[in-house]
Design a protein around this motif. Structure first.
Motif, PDB file in Angstrom:
ATOM      1  N   HIS A 224       1.061  -1.316  -0.006  1.00 27.23           N
ATOM      2  CA  HIS A 224      -0.049  -0.310  -0.045  1.00 27.23           C
ATOM      3  C   HIS A 224       0.805   1.098   0.559  1.00 27.23           C
ATOM      4  O   HIS A 224       0.598   1.761   0.505  1.00 27.23           O
ATOM      5  N   ASN A 227       3.658   3.821   3.731  1.00 24.88           N
ATOM      6  CA  ASN A 227       3.097   4.281   4.781  1.00 24.88           C
ATOM      7  C   ASN A 227       3.935   4.670   6.054  1.00 24.88           C
ATOM      8  O   ASN A 227       4.910   4.578   5.958  1.00 24.88           O
ATOM      9  N   HIS A 259      -1.693   1.870  12.709  1.00 23.37           N
ATOM     10  CA  HIS A 259      -1.677   0.919  11.667  1.00 23.37           C
ATOM     11  C   HIS A 259      -2.447   0.127  11.366  1.00 23.37           C
ATOM     12  O   HIS A 259      -3.362   0.043  10.797  1.00 23.37           O
ATOM     13  N   HIS A 301     -11.442   6.253   5.436  1.00 28.03           N
ATOM     14  CA  HIS A 301      -9.735   6.094   5.111  1.00 28.03           C
ATOM     15  C   HIS A 301      -9.685   7.407   4.683  1.00 28.03           C
ATOM     16  O   HIS A 301      -9.913   8.247   4.517  1.00 28.03           O
ATOM     17  N   ARG A 310     -10.063  -1.917  -1.773  1.00 21.26           N
ATOM     18  CA  ARG A 310      -9.970  -3.544  -1.942  1.00 21.26           C
ATOM     19  C   ARG A 310     -11.572  -3.470  -0.917  1.00 21.26           C
ATOM     20  O   ARG A 310     -11.391  -4.742  -1.109  1.00 21.26           O
ATOM     21  N   PHE A 379      -2.078  -9.275   8.831  1.00 14.32           N
ATOM     22  CA  PHE A 379      -2.001  -8.085   8.191  1.00 14.32           C
ATOM     23  C   PHE A 379       0.165  -8.262   7.838  1.00 14.32           C
ATOM     24  O   PHE A 379      -0.084  -8.000   6.379  1.00 14.32           O
ATOM     25  N   ARG A 383       1.767  -8.037   4.733  1.00 15.32           N
ATOM     26  CA  ARG A 383       2.686  -7.383   3.708  1.00 15.32           C
ATOM     27  C   ARG A 383       4.129  -7.811   3.392  1.00 15.32           C
ATOM     28  O   ARG A 383       4.661  -6.920   2.593  1.00 15.32           O
TER      29      ARG A 383
HETATM   30  C1  MLT Z   1      -1.935  -0.320   4.624  1.00 20.27           C
HETATM   31  O1  MLT Z   1      -3.286  -0.784   4.296  1.00 20.27           O
HETATM   32  O2  MLT Z   1      -1.377  -0.090   4.570  1.00 20.27           O
HETATM   33  C2  MLT Z   1      -3.789   0.474   5.095  1.00 20.27           C
HETATM   34  O3  MLT Z   1      -4.970   0.997   4.612  1.00 20.27           O
HETATM   35  C3  MLT Z   1      -2.822   1.881   5.968  1.00 20.27           C
HETATM   36  C4  MLT Z   1      -2.744   2.895   4.433  1.00 20.27           C
HETATM   37  O4  MLT Z   1      -1.710   2.779   4.383  1.00 20.27           O
HETATM   38  O5  MLT Z   1      -3.051   4.013   4.165  1.00 20.27           O
END
Ligand code: MLT
Length: 419
Positions: A224, A227, A259, A301, A310, A379, A383
């Motif tokens: 994403h 971030n 987060h 968001h 998503r 998550f 990721r």
């Molecule tokens: C993400 O998937 O990392 C989250 O939605 C946080 C973001 O980057 O906005």
């Protein structure tokens, strides 16, 4: 410049989201001025060729491919390959990649001793980040900044291969069960689910509906852009720390509730609504209260101003999975009521407060039997390829060590007076 209630005189340009990195870089180069961004946040002043995101239009693409197509047609490992190497794999490349990952799922037996040192109430994210970081000690070649591309690639394979093992073991530690070793006859997600849920000596068949749902969820979380956790991975990696330490740092950043904790907050909110009688409408009304609004978790968001692409995919997946599994959970019923009521309420429509990815992901994880405090671990599992791709891009670009420019705003020189 006024900052923290004080006035300062600086030749400063503040970067906004509308100014491109290139414009800002040109201004810097041309004038020697600096971009003030307290805390190195939201500058939009970095570049990357991995993930494209348009928050206004609700567009998310990995390496140019729409997330909708990838979620529909690819597997998580294909998407991992795409993010990390830039192209979708050919059949032969995919088979080789997948075989390599399967080959490295086992971990050094001594890592179990580290695991055994954790108290059983240790949060699985703490266990996961520690075990990932410990790989640096087991594979010290990762400390060599000049190692070959093959050696770097082996670290990447190891990370992808061992992360599900560590994630499942972190859970087993929490529930006080002996760990399961990987079953290399299974695909990536099924292997993880078996390590997570099988009891010792039990014949355990992974439900293919559950494995397919997990695969899709991991794709939706695979990257994403830059971030909090991703820029952490890049900045730690920029010091030439080992890739394992860099990814471990990303896991720690994700652990913060702002987060990675959103889907957990959604389930906790739903539990609280259930405990209060389960009236979703009452909480929707409370959310509209001007004086003391109730914060609806999982709605809206920060980046996506209209809708989170998503969320559309995951909503459909949630509906399918819940129907296929025939789960009967009052919390899930409350979630569906809340969602239905909000999507049909003008107040929420006008404010574009739609359920986001975190609203649905918690619901699916819950239906799959994944406990709430494992949500952030899930998550992180999703990721991981994004973090690896971002680390690799940073390294291949030869980016210098990260060092945010600082504008000093403290006291001027003071005379020292001893006590
Ligand atoms: C993400 O998937 O990392 C989250 O939605 C946080 C973001 O980057 O906005």
């Amino acid at each position: 410049l006024s900052f923290n209630g004080q006035e300062y005189e600086f030749p400063v340009i503040t970067g906004t989201e509308n100014e491109s990195a290139i414009d800002i870089a040109k201004l810097r180069g041309a004038s020697g001025l600096i971009t003030l961004d307290p805390g190195f946040k939201n500058t939009g002043s970095t570049t990357s060729a991995i993930t494209f995101l348009d928050g206004e239009e609700g567009i998310l693409r990995y390496r140019g491919y729409r997330i909708e197509d990838l979620a529909e047609k690819s597997s998580f490992l294909e998407v991992a390959y795409l993010l990390i190497y830039g192209e979708l794999p050919s059949q032969a490349e995919y088979e080789n990649f997948s075989k390599e990952i399967t080959h490295h799922t086992l971990v050094h037996e001594d890592i179990k001793k580290i695991l055994e040192g954790f108290p059983s109430n240790a949060h699985p994210m703490g266990v996961l980040s520690s075990l990932i970081c410990s790989l640096t000690a087991f594979y010290p070649d990762s400390l060599n900044p000049n190692r070959s591309d093959e050696e770097v690639n082996m670290s990447i394979i190891r990370l992808l291969a061992k992360m599900p093992t560590f994630a499942a073991w972190a859970y087993k530690n929490e529930v006080g069960h002996p760990v399961n070793y990987p079953d290399n006859s299974l695909d990536y997600c099924s292997n993880f689910l078996k390590m997570m849920f099988a009891l010792p000596a039990e014949k355990y068949d992974v439900d293919p509906v559950v494995a397919a749902a997990l695969d899709k969820l991991l794709i939706l979380h695979a990257d994403h852009e830059q971030n909090c956790s991703t820029s952490t991975v890049r900045i730690v990696g920029s010091s030439q720390a080992s890739i394992y330490a860099s990814i471990s740092a990303g896991i720690n950043a994700l652990w913060g509730p702002l987060h990675g904790g959103a889907n957990q907050s959604v389930i906790e909110m739903l539990e609280a609504i259930k405990a209060d009688g389960g009236d979703a409408k009452k909480y929707l009304d409370k959310a509209k209260d001007k004086n003391d609004p109730f914060r609806l978790m999982g709605f809206g968001h920060r980046v996506y101003k209209n809708f989170d692409p998503r969320a559309r995919i995951i909503k459909k997946a949630a509906d399918d999975v819940l129907a296929k599994l025939g789960v009967n959970d009052p919390v899930l019923d409350i979630a569906k009521e809340l969602e239905h009521a909000a999507l049909n309420d003008q107040y929420f429509i006008d404010r574009k407060l739609y359920p986001n990815v975190d609203f649905y992901s918690g619901i699916i994880y819950r239906a799959l039997g994944i406990p709430t405090d494992m949500f952030t671990v899930m998550f992180a599992l999703g990721r991981l390829p994004g973090w690896i791709a971002q680390w690799k891009e940073m390294r291949e670009n030869g980016e210098p060590i990260g060092r945010p420019r600082q504008v000093y705003v403290g006291a001027n020189e003071r005379d020292y007076v001893s006590m």
